[in-house]
Design a protein around this motif. Structure first.
Motif, PDB file in Angstrom:
ATOM      1  N   ARG A  63       0.821  -1.214   0.000  1.00  0.00           N
ATOM      2  CA  ARG A  63       0.000   0.000   0.000  1.00  0.00           C
ATOM      3  C   ARG A  63       0.851   1.259   0.000  1.00  0.00           C
ATOM      4  O   ARG A  63       0.535   2.216  -0.666  1.00  0.00           O
ATOM      5  CB  ARG A  63      -0.931   0.003   1.206  1.00  0.00           C
ATOM      6  N   GLY A  64       1.914   1.262   0.762  1.00  0.00           N
ATOM      7  CA  GLY A  64       2.762   2.442   0.832  1.00  0.00           C
ATOM      8  C   GLY A  64       3.356   2.783  -0.512  1.00  0.00           C
ATOM      9  O   GLY A  64       3.386   3.937  -0.933  1.00  0.00           O
ATOM     10  N   ARG A  65       3.808   1.805  -1.217  1.00  0.00           N
ATOM     11  CA  ARG A  65       4.410   2.015  -2.531  1.00  0.00           C
ATOM     12  C   ARG A  65       3.355   2.460  -3.538  1.00  0.00           C
ATOM     13  O   ARG A  65       3.590   3.380  -4.329  1.00  0.00           O
ATOM     14  CB  ARG A  65       5.065   0.722  -2.988  1.00  0.00           C
ATOM     15  N   ASN A  66       2.186   1.834  -3.499  1.00  0.00           N
ATOM     16  CA  ASN A  66       1.114   2.207  -4.420  1.00  0.00           C
ATOM     17  C   ASN A  66       0.628   3.625  -4.151  1.00  0.00           C
ATOM     18  O   ASN A  66       0.370   4.381  -5.080  1.00  0.00           O
ATOM     19  CB  ASN A  66      -0.045   1.227  -4.328  1.00  0.00           C
TER      20      ASN A  66
ATOM     21  N   LEU B 108       3.111   6.103  -5.542  1.00  0.00           N
ATOM     22  CA  LEU B 108       3.021   6.195  -6.994  1.00  0.00           C
ATOM     23  C   LEU B 108       1.809   7.010  -7.431  1.00  0.00           C
ATOM     24  O   LEU B 108       1.901   7.819  -8.365  1.00  0.00           O
ATOM     25  CB  LEU B 108       2.957   4.798  -7.605  1.00  0.00           C
ATOM     26  N   VAL B 109       0.684   6.826  -6.773  1.00  0.00           N
ATOM     27  CA  VAL B 109      -0.522   7.584  -7.105  1.00  0.00           C
ATOM     28  C   VAL B 109      -0.298   9.060  -6.829  1.00  0.00           C
ATOM     29  O   VAL B 109      -0.683   9.930  -7.618  1.00  0.00           O
ATOM     30  CB  VAL B 109      -1.735   7.028  -6.322  1.00  0.00           C
ATOM     31  N   THR B 110       0.342   9.375  -5.713  1.00  0.00           N
ATOM     32  CA  THR B 110       0.603  10.767  -5.354  1.00  0.00           C
ATOM     33  C   THR B 110       1.531  11.422  -6.383  1.00  0.00           C
ATOM     34  O   THR B 110       1.271  12.538  -6.846  1.00  0.00           O
ATOM     35  CB  THR B 110       1.243  10.844  -3.950  1.00  0.00           C
ATOM     36  N   VAL B 111       2.606  10.730  -6.738  1.00  0.00           N
ATOM     37  CA  VAL B 111       3.543  11.284  -7.719  1.00  0.00           C
ATOM     38  C   VAL B 111       2.856  11.473  -9.068  1.00  0.00           C
ATOM     39  O   VAL B 111       3.031  12.500  -9.738  1.00  0.00           O
ATOM     40  CB  VAL B 111       4.786  10.370  -7.843  1.00  0.00           C
TER      41      VAL B 111
END
Length: 138
Positions: A86-89, A92-95
């Motif tokens: 979840r942290g990685r996803n 990525l969504v934020t970026v």
């Protein structure tokens, strides 16, 4: 001593005669047994060959696909669930969102600059055009 040797010779002779007699009776019986066994083995092979072929066909067309499907299903059941990152996803969504906002901002800024340039060009050209759209000399 001579008597003893004679008795031994007599005994050996009787043993040879008995063995020869037994051989004469056993060899034909052994041959007959071999022939019967050979015939029965051939009968057994004739009986079993089509059944083995039928069994091979069953395994190939019916059983093997079922076993394969069963094993595949068991593999899916045994496999542990994948961990969610979840942290990685979320990062990525934020970026991606920030990049989209940046691109949109750059496009709007460029559009506004183009509009201002067009407005400036449009004002100077309107002074030099007549009402019929023909260019006038100042």
């Amino acid at each position: 001593m001579e008597r003893m040797q004679e008795a031994c010779r007599q005994g050996a002779l009787l043993c040879r005669q008995g063995a020869s007699s037994a051989t004469e009776r056993i060899v034909p019986a052994a041959r007959q047994t071999r022939d019967i066994a050979t015939e029965r083995v051939l009968v057994a092979r004739e009986w079993s060959a089509p059944r083995l072929a039928r069994a091979a066909g069953y395994v190939e067309t019916d059983l093997a696909p079922r076993v394969s499907a069963f094993l595949t299903e068991m593999a899916h059941r045994v496999e542990p669930p994948r961990r969610q990152r979840r942290g990685r996803n979320a990062a990525l969504v934020t970026v991606a969102g920030m990049a989209a906002v940046g691109v949109a901002g750059a496009l709007l800024t460029r559009r506004n600059a183009m509009r201002e340039a067009m407005d400036e060009l449009g004002g100077s050209q309107s002074q030099h055009q007549s009402s019929d759209g023909q260019m006038r000399q100042p």
